[in-house]
Scaffold this active site. Sequence first.
Site, PDB file in Angstrom:
ATOM      1  N   HIS A  37     105.141  13.925  74.632  1.00  0.00           N
ATOM      2  CA  HIS A  37     105.010  13.919  73.119  1.00  0.00           C
ATOM      3  C   HIS A  37     103.827  14.756  72.584  1.00  0.00           C
ATOM      4  O   HIS A  37     103.766  15.231  71.480  1.00  0.00           O
ATOM      5  CB  HIS A  37     104.925  12.517  72.898  1.00  0.00           C
ATOM      6  CG  HIS A  37     106.009  11.482  73.196  1.00  0.00           C
ATOM      7  ND1 HIS A  37     106.278  10.668  74.150  1.00  0.00           N
ATOM      8  CD2 HIS A  37     107.292  11.645  72.510  1.00  0.00           C
ATOM      9  CE1 HIS A  37     107.459   9.963  74.133  1.00  0.00           C
ATOM     10  NE2 HIS A  37     108.037  10.549  73.022  1.00  0.00           N
ATOM     11  N   GLN A 148     112.687  20.159  74.814  1.00  0.00           N
ATOM     12  CA  GLN A 148     113.848  20.653  75.916  1.00  0.00           C
ATOM     13  C   GLN A 148     114.373  19.533  76.773  1.00  0.00           C
ATOM     14  O   GLN A 148     115.328  19.706  77.130  1.00  0.00           O
ATOM     15  CB  GLN A 148     113.487  22.134  76.434  1.00  0.00           C
ATOM     16  CG  GLN A 148     114.338  22.540  77.624  1.00  0.00           C
ATOM     17  CD  GLN A 148     115.488  22.919  76.999  1.00  0.00           C
ATOM     18  OE1 GLN A 148     115.682  23.252  75.854  1.00  0.00           O
ATOM     19  NE2 GLN A 148     116.674  23.032  77.690  1.00  0.00           N
ATOM     20  N   GLN A 153     120.114  17.426  72.377  1.00  0.00           N
ATOM     21  CA  GLN A 153     119.655  16.922  71.045  1.00  0.00           C
ATOM     22  C   GLN A 153     119.194  18.041  70.269  1.00  0.00           C
ATOM     23  O   GLN A 153     119.604  18.250  69.181  1.00  0.00           O
ATOM     24  CB  GLN A 153     118.741  16.067  71.286  1.00  0.00           C
ATOM     25  CG  GLN A 153     117.958  15.608  70.218  1.00  0.00           C
ATOM     26  CD  GLN A 153     116.966  14.204  70.298  1.00  0.00           C
ATOM     27  OE1 GLN A 153     117.399  13.160  70.235  1.00  0.00           O
ATOM     28  NE2 GLN A 153     115.524  14.755  70.566  1.00  0.00           N
TER      29      GLN A 153
HETATM   30  P1  AMP Z   1     111.542  10.318  72.284  1.00  0.00           P
HETATM   31  O1  AMP Z   1     110.398   9.553  71.807  1.00  0.00           O
HETATM   32  O2  AMP Z   1     111.950   9.915  73.855  1.00  0.00           O
HETATM   33  O3  AMP Z   1     112.592  10.334  71.378  1.00  0.00           O
HETATM   34  O4  AMP Z   1     111.092  11.708  72.240  1.00  0.00           O
HETATM   35  C1  AMP Z   1     110.548  12.264  71.087  1.00  0.00           C
HETATM   36  C2  AMP Z   1     110.635  13.874  71.233  1.00  0.00           C
HETATM   37  O5  AMP Z   1     109.935  14.110  72.493  1.00  0.00           O
HETATM   38  C3  AMP Z   1     111.796  14.687  71.666  1.00  0.00           C
HETATM   39  O6  AMP Z   1     111.964  15.840  70.981  1.00  0.00           O
HETATM   40  C4  AMP Z   1     112.008  14.908  73.129  1.00  0.00           C
HETATM   41  O7  AMP Z   1     112.847  15.723  73.686  1.00  0.00           O
HETATM   42  C5  AMP Z   1     110.347  15.046  73.300  1.00  0.00           C
HETATM   43  N1  AMP Z   1     109.989  14.757  74.885  1.00  0.00           N
HETATM   44  C6  AMP Z   1     110.524  13.680  75.451  1.00  0.00           C
HETATM   45  N2  AMP Z   1     109.885  13.788  76.604  1.00  0.00           N
HETATM   46  C7  AMP Z   1     109.466  15.053  77.037  1.00  0.00           C
HETATM   47  C8  AMP Z   1     108.916  15.647  77.752  1.00  0.00           C
HETATM   48  N3  AMP Z   1     108.968  15.156  79.175  1.00  0.00           N
HETATM   49  N4  AMP Z   1     108.665  16.976  77.655  1.00  0.00           N
HETATM   50  C9  AMP Z   1     108.715  17.416  76.502  1.00  0.00           C
HETATM   51  N5  AMP Z   1     109.176  16.884  75.419  1.00  0.00           N
HETATM   52  C10 AMP Z   1     109.685  15.648  75.474  1.00  0.00           C
END
Ligand code: AMP
Length: 281
Positions: A37, A148, A153
């Site tokens: 994040h 990614q 998504q």
């Molecule tokens: P979430 O809170 O899990 O819905 O994720 C919010 C955003 O953070 C989304 O665009 C995810 O793809 C991104 N995200 C989650 N995990 C990672 C990661 N390990 N590396 C990069 N971006 C991430």
Amino acid sequence: MQVCHTIREIGEFVQNARAVEKTIGLVPTMGYFHAGHLSLMREAKKMCDVVVVSLYVNPLQFGPKEDLGEYPRDFERDCAMARSVGVGAIFAPGNAEMYPAGYNSFVEVAGITDKLCGLSRPGHFRGVTTVVAKLFNIVRPDQAFFGQKDAQQAIIIEKMVRDLNMGPEIVTLPIMREADGLAMSSRNVYLTEDQRRAAPVLYRSLCAFREAVAGGERDVAKLRRDIKEMILSAPGVQIDYVEILSVPGLEPPDTLTGKCIAALAVRFGKTRLIDNMVVEV
Ligand code: AMP
């Protein structure tokens, strides 16, 4: 950093920023932040004058038997982390703010949503595109930042923006990983010690896939079989899917050509983890 719980508050915040010609970057999240994040927020800060982070566990994208109730939350910690990277505002609405009584409008991208996670999580992407479309309308960002990690998504949101002539430019950023290769995820806290030890097999199987492709292997069925075999060598795993598809069309290729993604979802007990690797031939 301003913390906004209502659409009116965040609307005023972005209006004030725009009045002095600042560009706005939006990072949509469900909170419980980790370095993945933060990498999105840092990049947003580099590319835009003001960063808005939305923090909303969107019930519309959870199935009836999924982990909506248990989804990890720590609002104070999230605010401190966002503040530390220079976020301008957090938008953390409640359900009544996002979906008031009588709410009845939904955004759906057809085709690419009915495979991979769309198969095992029916209605999930309809929930995602609906809430992201709402966030785009509320914040009207110049750019919106996605990971990614959730490759399908990101592809679906880019398609929605193109198809519906929405404003923001979509920026997709690399997967952040733990030292042993496990993709960072808010859901990793669900893993038991044994499951956590076994989970890096996902990344190892994807690295082996990348190496096999670099070594000249083009047989998609074999590549897919090898990923599955390596994953199943770990104790207590259940494969939800392992697929190799073209990018961005998400069609199954006969032989590996152009840009392709190996994407997987695997259960460790009740915890479902996803990961992926893109290769270009
Ligand atoms: P979430 O809170 O899990 O819905 O994720 C919010 C955003 O953070 C989304 O665009 C995810 O793809 C991104 N995200 C989650 N995990 C990672 C990661 N390990 N590396 C990069 N971006 C991430």
